[in-house]
Design a protein around this motif. Structure first.
Motif, mmCIF file in Angstrom:
data_model
loop_
_atom_site.group_PDB
_atom_site.id
_atom_site.type_symbol
_atom_site.label_atom_id
_atom_site.label_comp_id
_atom_site.label_asym_id
_atom_site.label_seq_id
_atom_site.Cartn_x
_atom_site.Cartn_y
_atom_site.Cartn_z
ATOM 1 N N ASP A 183 0.831 -1.210 0.000
ATOM 2 C CA ASP A 183 0.000 0.000 0.000
ATOM 3 C C ASP A 183 0.863 1.256 0.000
ATOM 4 O OD1 ASP A 183 -2.321 -1.439 0.033
ATOM 5 O OD2 ASP A 183 -2.866 -0.986 2.109
ATOM 6 N N THR A 184 0.222 2.369 -0.309
ATOM 7 C CA THR A 184 0.818 3.695 -0.137
ATOM 8 C C THR A 184 0.129 4.360 1.049
ATOM 9 O OG1 THR A 184 1.391 3.969 -2.474
ATOM 10 C CG2 THR A 184 1.119 5.982 -1.168
ATOM 11 N N ILE A 185 0.913 4.797 2.017
ATOM 12 C CA ILE A 185 0.379 5.455 3.208
ATOM 13 C C ILE A 185 0.602 6.955 3.063
ATOM 14 C CG2 ILE A 185 0.455 5.623 5.715
ATOM 15 C CD1 ILE A 185 1.753 2.867 5.778
ATOM 16 N N THR A 186 -0.458 7.719 3.242
ATOM 17 C CA THR A 186 -0.360 9.174 3.224
ATOM 18 C C THR A 186 -0.363 9.697 4.653
ATOM 19 O OG1 THR A 186 -1.480 9.340 1.079
ATOM 20 C CG2 THR A 186 -1.449 11.328 2.463
ATOM 21 N N ILE A 187 0.673 10.436 4.997
ATOM 22 C CA ILE A 187 0.790 11.058 6.317
ATOM 23 C C ILE A 187 0.350 12.511 6.202
ATOM 24 C CG2 ILE A 187 2.304 11.583 8.265
ATOM 25 C CD1 ILE A 187 1.959 8.598 7.691
ATOM 26 N N ARG A 188 -0.478 12.944 7.150
ATOM 27 C CA ARG A 188 -1.022 14.299 7.118
ATOM 28 C C ARG A 188 -0.728 15.008 8.436
ATOM 29 N NH1 ARG A 188 -4.633 17.101 4.046
ATOM 30 N NH2 ARG A 188 -5.915 18.680 5.098
ATOM 31 N N HIS A 189 -0.175 16.236 8.339
ATOM 32 C CA HIS A 189 0.034 17.043 9.547
ATOM 33 C C HIS A 189 -1.311 17.298 10.226
ATOM 34 C CE1 HIS A 189 3.960 18.031 7.841
ATOM 35 N NE2 HIS A 189 3.410 18.682 6.833
ATOM 36 N N ARG A 224 3.796 7.361 17.075
ATOM 37 C CA ARG A 224 2.694 6.466 16.743
ATOM 38 C C ARG A 224 3.238 5.298 15.932
ATOM 39 N NH1 ARG A 224 -2.527 9.308 14.294
ATOM 40 N NH2 ARG A 224 -3.343 7.243 14.845
ATOM 41 N N THR A 225 2.541 4.187 15.988
ATOM 42 C CA THR A 225 2.927 3.016 15.200
ATOM 43 C C THR A 225 1.823 2.677 14.200
ATOM 44 O OG1 THR A 225 2.023 1.496 16.856
ATOM 45 C CG2 THR A 225 4.362 2.063 17.036
ATOM 46 N N ILE A 226 2.249 2.103 13.072
ATOM 47 C CA ILE A 226 1.328 1.650 12.033
ATOM 48 C C ILE A 226 1.660 0.195 11.729
ATOM 49 C CG2 ILE A 226 0.505 1.988 9.675
ATOM 50 C CD1 ILE A 226 1.413 4.895 9.859
ATOM 51 N N ASP A 227 0.695 -0.673 11.919
ATOM 52 C CA ASP A 227 0.888 -2.088 11.617
ATOM 53 C C ASP A 227 0.443 -2.384 10.184
ATOM 54 O OD1 ASP A 227 1.924 -2.891 14.108
ATOM 55 O OD2 ASP A 227 -0.087 -2.859 14.968
ATOM 56 N N VAL A 228 1.336 -3.008 9.435
ATOM 57 C CA VAL A 228 1.078 -3.331 8.027
ATOM 58 C C VAL A 228 0.885 -4.843 7.908
ATOM 59 C CG1 VAL A 228 1.983 -3.254 5.673
ATOM 60 C CG2 VAL A 228 2.432 -1.360 7.266
ATOM 61 N N GLY A 229 -0.276 -5.237 7.436
ATOM 62 C CA GLY A 229 -0.585 -6.658 7.317
ATOM 63 C C GLY A 229 0.032 -7.289 6.078
ATOM 64 N N TYR A 235 5.600 -0.097 11.442
ATOM 65 C CA TYR A 235 6.303 1.165 11.217
ATOM 66 C C TYR A 235 6.134 2.039 12.461
ATOM 67 C CZ TYR A 235 7.004 0.320 6.201
ATOM 68 O OH TYR A 235 7.413 -0.189 4.996
ATOM 69 N N THR A 236 7.200 2.693 12.875
ATOM 70 C CA THR A 236 7.155 3.642 13.995
ATOM 71 C C THR A 236 7.457 5.033 13.456
ATOM 72 O OG1 THR A 236 7.858 1.963 15.577
ATOM 73 C CG2 THR A 236 8.092 4.253 16.243
ATOM 74 N N ILE A 237 6.569 5.970 13.732
ATOM 75 C CA ILE A 237 6.736 7.346 13.253
ATOM 76 C C ILE A 237 6.838 8.276 14.450
ATOM 77 C CG2 ILE A 237 5.766 9.207 11.862
ATOM 78 C CD1 ILE A 237 4.351 7.154 10.181
ATOM 79 N N GLU A 238 7.954 9.007 14.523
ATOM 80 C CA GLU A 238 8.158 10.004 15.576
ATOM 81 C C GLU A 238 8.105 11.398 14.955
ATOM 82 O OE1 GLU A 238 11.253 9.867 18.938
ATOM 83 O OE2 GLU A 238 12.096 11.312 17.514
ATOM 84 N N GLN A 239 7.208 12.204 15.442
ATOM 85 C CA GLN A 239 7.046 13.580 14.957
ATOM 86 C C GLN A 239 7.619 14.543 16.002
ATOM 87 O OE1 GLN A 239 3.242 15.572 15.449
ATOM 88 N NE2 GLN A 239 3.180 16.043 13.264
ATOM 89 N N THR A 240 8.447 15.478 15.550
ATOM 90 C CA THR A 240 9.000 16.509 16.422
ATOM 91 C C THR A 240 8.484 17.869 15.958
ATOM 92 O OG1 THR A 240 11.006 15.196 16.790
ATOM 93 C CG2 THR A 240 11.106 17.537 17.346
ATOM 94 N N VAL A 241 7.890 18.617 16.887
ATOM 95 C CA VAL A 241 7.267 19.903 16.563
ATOM 96 C C VAL A 241 7.865 20.991 17.455
ATOM 97 C CG1 VAL A 241 5.102 21.182 16.359
ATOM 98 C CG2 VAL A 241 5.127 18.705 15.973
#
Length: 352
Positions: free
Chosen positions: A127-133, A206-211, A188-194
């Motif tokens: 898949d393609t995952i779209t990340i949105r602020h 946040r984490t995203i589990d890909v099946g 997938y683990t995504i760390e956002q720094t603001v």
């Protein structure tokens, strides 16, 4: 006889240090109300500014006005400390007592709030995952945002880059950030720094589990041939080693095909991916058939050609293949064994 008025500060509203009101300016406006049993109006007021312990820091001059507010002048306050404020009012005859102290402090910069979303919310490999602020800031500051993405294999990527940042104005707080393409199965683990470039940066993880996507195929006999297999085995001695096994066939049999896929032919809620079609191929002859979807992720079909009567003894492979809508193709092979011709089985004609 005149009855003295009473004053109460309403802004700030904190009645203790723990409930102190936050102002975001060094010149906040103090507001109060006046009650008078004789219905007299306010004629004058006087305000006191105190430190946290109650020591008077400033006292305003007696001011003649009916207005019940006062804007604290520049230079009276600092960011951080707790202050108290009290006011007294004059109704033209008597002064009230000073009101009960109300507490406040000044916080000029408020930290931003991190946040991001992703779609689809149910993700499969390929898949393609779209990340949105989805950040915010109570002061509407321009925000610096960076993402660190750790893939299931441990590879780390940065967005927009290892040294760059997205610079978001308030109108861009909710906007598209980046995409992850052809994702692999796993977490997938995504760390956002603001950062608002004033206070310490804040982070969100946040984490995203890909099946994983797959297909599992099965090859079986027709009901008629299966009945012959069972009858044959039943005729053997209990300890016989000459059992007719499920994946042993006689040339000329029809192959009954089943396949289980990860997904159905239509996308489930939260996902955009589905199984487009499923095929089975006998590699020996390159005969290919398309399976039909039944239910509960199961597909079925059968395969037979006249030339199957001439299949040689030995191992033959049937390859099951599924095409998913995101471009992923998965295969599963099943080996069968041809153990003879149908005519070799006494009393059995060739059943398709």
């Amino acid at each position: 006889m005149n009855r003295a008025p009473r004053a109460e500060v309403t802004q700030p509203s904190g009645t203790s240090k723990a409930t102190a009101t936050e102002f975001n300016t060094l010149t906040p406006t103090i507001r109060w109300t006046m009650t008078d049993a004789d219905n007299d109006a306010q004629v004058q007021y006087q305000l006191q500014l105190k430190n946290e312990s109650g020591t008077v820091l400033r006292t305003t001059p007696i001011t003649s006005t009916v207005n019940k507010y006062y804007t604290i002048p520049s230079g009276w306050l600092a960011e951080g400390p707790i202050y108290r404020v009290a006011v007294r009012v004059f109704d033209g005859y008597d002064w009230s007592e000073y009101s009960a102290d109300k507490y406040f402090y000044v916080q000029l910069n408020r930290p931003p709030v991190p946040g991001f979303s992703y779609s689809p919310t149910v993700v499969y490999e390929g898949d393609t995952i779209t990340i949105r602020h989805q950040v915010s800031d109570p002061d509407l500051d321009t925000l610096s945002v960076r993402y660190m993405v750790t893939a299931p294999n441990g590879q780390i990527s940065y967005y927009p880059s290892a040294t760059g940042n997205y610079m978001l104005t308030s109108s861009q707080y909710n906007s598209n950030a980046f995409t992850l393409t052809q994702v692999m199965p796993g977490r997938y683990t995504i760390e956002q720094t603001v950062s608002d470039l004033k206070a310490d940066p804040v982070k969100l993880v946040r984490t995203i589990d890909v099946g994983a996507l797959s297909i599992v195929g099965q090859v079986a006999h027709t009901e008629q041939w299966e009945s012959h297999r069972i009858a044959y085995n039943a005729s053997l001695p209990a300890n016989s080693t000459k059992q007719w096994l499920p994946l042993q066939f006689y040339s000329g049999e029809r192959f009954m095909l089943l396949a289980d896929t990860t997904l159905a032919p239509s996308a489930a809620s939260g996902s955009t991916t589905y199984a487009r079609h499923v095929t089975a191929k006998l590699l020996t002859t390159e005969t290919t058939v398309e399976l039909s979807y039944e239910r509960n992720l199961r597909w079925s079909g059968s395969m037979w050609e006249e030339r199957f009567s001439s299949l040689a003894r030995g191992t033959h492979t049937i390859e099951f293949e599924v095409h998913y809508s995101n471009g992923v193709i998965k295969q599963h092979t099943v080996d069968i064994e041809v153990i003879g011709k149908a005519s070799d089985l006494a009393g059995v004609q060739r059943w398709k």
